[in-house]
Structures are given as structure tokens and as C-alpha cells.
Design an enzyme around this catalytic site. Structure first.
Site, PDB file in Angstrom:
ATOM      1  N   THR A 125       0.806  -1.214   0.000  1.00 48.65           N
ATOM      2  CA  THR A 125       0.000   0.000   0.000  1.00 48.65           C
ATOM      3  C   THR A 125       0.844   1.272   0.000  1.00 48.65           C
ATOM      4  O   THR A 125       1.954   1.281   0.546  1.00 48.65           O
ATOM      5  CB  THR A 125      -0.913  -0.004   1.253  1.00 48.65           C
ATOM      6  OG1 THR A 125      -1.491   1.280   1.427  1.00 48.65           O
ATOM      7  CG2 THR A 125      -0.128  -0.325   2.524  1.00 48.65           C
ATOM      8  N   ASP A 126       0.284   2.337  -0.552  1.00 44.78           N
ATOM      9  CA  ASP A 126       0.969   3.636  -0.508  1.00 44.78           C
ATOM     10  C   ASP A 126       1.075   4.170   0.922  1.00 44.78           C
ATOM     11  O   ASP A 126       1.871   5.064   1.202  1.00 44.78           O
ATOM     12  CB  ASP A 126       0.251   4.657  -1.403  1.00 44.78           C
ATOM     13  CG  ASP A 126      -1.191   4.933  -1.014  1.00 44.78           C
ATOM     14  OD1 ASP A 126      -1.730   4.244  -0.112  1.00 44.78           O
ATOM     15  OD2 ASP A 126      -1.809   5.839  -1.614  1.00 44.78           O
ATOM     16  N   GLU A 127       0.272   3.595   1.844  1.00 41.43           N
ATOM     17  CA  GLU A 127       0.279   4.112   3.222  1.00 41.43           C
ATOM     18  C   GLU A 127       1.613   3.883   3.920  1.00 41.43           C
ATOM     19  O   GLU A 127       1.886   4.508   4.944  1.00 41.43           O
ATOM     20  CB  GLU A 127      -0.848   3.476   4.046  1.00 41.43           C
ATOM     21  CG  GLU A 127      -2.199   3.923   3.584  1.00 41.43           C
ATOM     22  CD  GLU A 127      -3.309   3.691   4.603  1.00 41.43           C
ATOM     23  OE1 GLU A 127      -3.008   3.502   5.791  1.00 41.43           O
ATOM     24  OE2 GLU A 127      -4.479   3.712   4.187  1.00 41.43           O
ATOM     25  N   TYR A 150      -1.702  -0.515  11.076  1.00 37.99           N
ATOM     26  CA  TYR A 150      -1.943  -1.170   9.775  1.00 37.99           C
ATOM     27  C   TYR A 150      -0.773  -0.907   8.836  1.00 37.99           C
ATOM     28  O   TYR A 150      -0.146  -1.838   8.317  1.00 37.99           O
ATOM     29  CB  TYR A 150      -3.250  -0.671   9.139  1.00 37.99           C
ATOM     30  CG  TYR A 150      -3.308  -0.962   7.651  1.00 37.99           C
ATOM     31  CD1 TYR A 150      -3.371  -2.274   7.187  1.00 37.99           C
ATOM     32  CD2 TYR A 150      -3.238   0.074   6.707  1.00 37.99           C
ATOM     33  CE1 TYR A 150      -3.376  -2.557   5.822  1.00 37.99           C
ATOM     34  CE2 TYR A 150      -3.248  -0.195   5.343  1.00 37.99           C
ATOM     35  CZ  TYR A 150      -3.315  -1.511   4.911  1.00 37.99           C
ATOM     36  OH  TYR A 150      -3.304  -1.790   3.563  1.00 37.99           O
ATOM     37  N   LYS A 154       2.214  -3.379   7.344  1.00 36.89           N
ATOM     38  CA  LYS A 154       2.427  -3.592   5.903  1.00 36.89           C
ATOM     39  C   LYS A 154       3.869  -3.242   5.531  1.00 36.89           C
ATOM     40  O   LYS A 154       4.500  -3.934   4.731  1.00 36.89           O
ATOM     41  CB  LYS A 154       1.450  -2.751   5.064  1.00 36.89           C
ATOM     42  CG  LYS A 154      -0.001  -3.170   5.126  1.00 36.89           C
ATOM     43  CD  LYS A 154      -0.282  -4.564   4.584  1.00 36.89           C
ATOM     44  CE  LYS A 154      -0.150  -4.669   3.076  1.00 36.89           C
ATOM     45  NZ  LYS A 154      -0.629  -6.008   2.582  1.00 36.89           N
TER      46      LYS A 154
END
Ligand code: NAD
Ligand code: DAU
Length: 342
Positions: A125-127, A150, A154
Site C-alpha cells: 500500500t501507498d500508506e 496497519y 504492511k
């Protein structure tokens, strides 16, 4: 080509299963999922029942079961989607995030390595890059700076994959995608939550000032990018996957577009206390995937949002069944504390 898809009954995983069956009909597809609250067998039931897809109910944190699977079946490619995926839930409790996203990924890496898979696609994810202010965008070389349990879990799983490449030559590709939307998305995420709440004439709980920006990608565009990368991406590399600039939209604007399309009044919007650690803006540079594999999004945000709303209108049985039981308890926990706090 024998393919294993983890998290195959979730939002993106189930869209991916449908995509593969239609776009790569000669590939053999095994769909693995333990069916947490977010997994819904119904999403892929027709393909399993017609014999097009094999279903495996397995927990990726069960080392023995995962090792047995890779001993009994020879997979060429793994697409690893399985994860705890909702930021708000990771704020309420992080254990499952660490267990599934970090430990579960390492168990899969070990088993896939022993099983000599040719490609391991790690869907991230870009997060993991953290938050941007109003300018700039993240490239694959930007430092990792996650804000939630989260995104930290990741980021940990991305690093485990890249370490396995360095140490063992594990043939992994890490992909980092922006916010997906489309059919089968669990109605705890912004777009399906607001569509379904609006359809029920319930309040739309907008966090903070509503000006946080996400870069939206229609889910089948993500699926296409993953197949192209599996076929011609370079192992050991990270690839960003993101929406076009026109799809970088503030939450308040997304909310207004949904209400307008549904013919519902804007007074359904309720500004509530902000998400702790709320990332302000995400935006990616996607030059690498564009130049190396020739991928770019095909579905505009306006078109994708309309398709998504139409899907939720046509599938009210699907989301009404979900919005009961455990969902109501989570809703009370997450939103009860936010009431009138903004
Ligand atoms: P989702 O929550 O809808 O689906 C996750 C699936 O994984 C569920 O079916 C669940 O049952 C399964 N799962 C969870 N724990 C498991 C375990 N221990 N063993 C086996 N299965 C398990 O998530 P999603 O939105 O479809 O996201 C899929 C992947 O894509 C995730 O890895 C997420 O980090 C990543 N991603 C999502 C987005 C997005 O916008 N949704 C964007 C970028 C990346
Ligand atoms: O960027 C990719 C990520 O996108 C994925 O890695 C995650 O798995 C996925 O859940 C998503 O994370 P976000 O936190 O961006 O998605 P969410 O739908 O939860 O929230 C989108 C924006 O909407 C965010 O700024 C918070 C806001 N929001 C969300 C909810 C659920 C609200 O204002 N109100 C809400 O009730």
C-alpha cells in the site's frame, strides 16, 4: 500457469479472482482465505461452484497448513492479498495486524521459497510512505514512514519480502497501490460506507475537516497492473500503482459526489472527531510502472464511482447481510466515541 491467490474472498482478492478467470482463462486458480469478518465466500462462490476455481480455507498464520499446501501443490505464482486491511480497526487493536500482516507474510515467504514458486507478488500500500502535505508525490525510493499499526505492519511485510530477495534470491515483487474502490468492498471503508449509509438515510461520519486527500483507483485497473507486473516486472523491485491526478480527491468532495449521484441531501454529512494519526494526503509517482510495463489506469474517477454506486444499488442483499452482527458492534466502538467531537 498455476496460481495461488491469498485473501481471495476479500475486496481486491475476489475482484482479482474474477479478473483472472476472465482475462487469463488458461491459468489454474486456487483461492485461499480463512474468511475473517472481511472475507466473504459469496464473492467467489459462483466460480468455485462451477469448478473454475479451487477454494482453500486456510489461515496464513498456520505454518503447518501453509507448508503442507506448498508441499502438496506446485504453484508458479502467488498473489498475496491476505491482510488485516482497515486503519480504524488497527487503532482499536493491533495484534491481528501484526500477526497476519507480518507473521503470515513470513510464513508464506518460507513456504513459497521451499515450494520453488517463480513469482511472489506482495500486494502492499501507498500508506507505508506516510503522509504528504498539499505538494509532491512519493516515488518507490521515498522513505517508509507509516502512521498506523496497519501501515506499519504492511511496511514490515514489505521489508521481509525484500530481505528474502536479498538473502535468498526470493523472486518477489512488491507493489504499493493507492486507495481502491469498486464492487465487493466491505462497507467499513469510506466509499461503500457512505454509499450504503446514504441509501439507508443514515449520517455519513466525515472525519476532521473532510479535506484529507486520497488517490482513487478502480479495482480492475489495479488487477490489470498486477497481472502485467507478474508477467514482465523485475524481481526484487518495488512498483507504485496509482490513480491519475484527476482521481486525487478530498473526502468531502467524494462525499458530495456520492450524495449527488444518489439524489440525497448534504445534511446527511456529519463531521466527527478525526482519526488519530490521520494521514493528510496520499499521491504516488507511477512513472516506473508506466515506463517498464506500459500500465496506466483506464477508468476515470467519475466513471468508476458511477459503476460502484450502481453495483451497491443492484446488490443491496449483499451489503445488508454484512451490516449486521459483528459489524454493528464495530460501528458502535469506532463511531460511538467520535459523536459530536469535531
Ligand atoms: P480486505 O480486508 O477486503 O480482504 C482481506 C482478505 O484477507 C479477507 O478476505 C480476509 O478474510 C483475508 N484474510 C485476513 N487474514 C487472513 C489470514 N490470516 N489468513 C487467510 N486469509 C486472511 O482487504 P482488501 O481491501 O481487499 O486488501 C487486500 C490487500 O491489498 C491487502 O494486503 C491490503 O493491504 C492491500 N491494499 C488495499 C488497498 C485498498 O484500497 N483496499 C490499497 C492498497 C493495498
Ligand atoms: O491508500 C491505500 C489504503 O487505502 C489501503 O492500504 C487500506 O487497506 C485501505 O483501507 C485504504 O485506507 P484509508 O484509510 O485511506 O481508507 P478508508 O476508506 O478507511 O478512509 C479513506 C478516507 O476517508 C480517510 O481519509 C479517512 C476518511 N474516512 C473514512 C471512514 C471509514 C472518513 O472520513 N470517515 C469514515 O467513516
Amino acid at each position: 500457469m498455476k496460481t495461488l491467490i491469498t485473501g481471495a474472498a476479500g475486496f481486491i482478492g475476489s475482484n482479482f479472482v474474477h479478473y483472472l478467470v476472465s482475462e487469463r482463462p488458461d491459468w489454474q486458480v486456487s483461492a485461499l482465505d480463512v474468511l475473517t469478518y472481511a472475507g466473504n465466500f459469496e464473492n467467489i462462490a459462483s466460480l468455485v461452484e462451477s469448478g473454475k476455481v479451487e477454494f482453500l480455507k486456510i489461515d496464513i498464520t498456520d505454518r503447518e497448513a501453509i507448508e503442507d499446501l506448498f508441499k502438496s501443490e506446485q504453484f508458479d505464482i502467488v498473489f498475496h492479498f491476505a491482510a488485516e486491511s482497515h486503519v480504524d480497526r488497527s487503532i482499536l487493536g493491533a495484534d491481528a495486524f501484526v500477526k497476519t500482516n507480518v507473521l503470515g507474510t513470513q510464513i508464506l515467504i518460507d513456504a513459497a521459497r521451499a515450494g520453488k514458486v517463480e513469482r511472489f507478488m506482495h500486494i502492499s500500500t501507498d500508506e507505508v510512505y506516510g503522509s504528504l502535505d498539499s505538494k509532491g508525490r512519493f516515488s518507490e525510493n521515498s522513505p517508509l514512514n507509516p502512521s498506523s499499526a496497519y501501515s506499519a505492519s504492511k511496511a514490515g511485510s514489505d521489508l521481509l519480502c525484500l530481505a528474502a530477495f536479498k538473502t535468498h534470491g526470493f523472486p518477489v515483487i512488491v507493489t504499493r497501490c493507492t486507495n481502491n474502490y469498486g464492487p465487493y468492498q466491505f462497507p467499513e471503508k469510506l466509499i461503500p460506507l457512505f454509499i450504503t449509509n446514504a441509501l439507508e438515510d443514515r449520517e455519513l461520519p466525515l472525519y476532521g475537516d473532510g479535506m484529507n486527500v486520497r488517490s482513487w483507483l478502480y479495482v480492475t485497473d489495479h488487477c490489470e497492473a498486477l497481472v502485467k507486473l507478474a508477467e514482465s516486472g523485475r524481481v526484487g523491485e518495488v512498483y507504485n500503482i496509482g490513480g491519475e491526478e484527476e482521481a486525487e480527491v478530498a473526502n468531502l468532495e467524494v462525499t458530495r459526489l456520492i450524495l449527488k449521484e444518489l439524489g440525497k441531501p448534504e445534511d446527511l454529512i456529519k463531521k466527527v472527531a478525526d482519526r488519530p494519526g490521520h494521514d493528510r494526503r496520499y499521491a504516488l509517482s507511477c512513472q516506473k510502472i508506466r515506463e517498464e510495463v506500459g500500465w496506466q489506469p483506464t477508468i476515470s474517477f467519475a466513471d468508476g464511482l458511477k459503476r460502484t454506486i450502481d453495483w451497491y444499488l443492484a446488490n443491496s442483499d449483499w451489503w445488508k447481510r454484512i451490516k449486521s452482527g459483528e459489524y454493528l458492534e464495530y460501528y458502535k466502538k469506532n463511531y460511538g466515541a467520535r459523536e459530536g467531537k469535531y
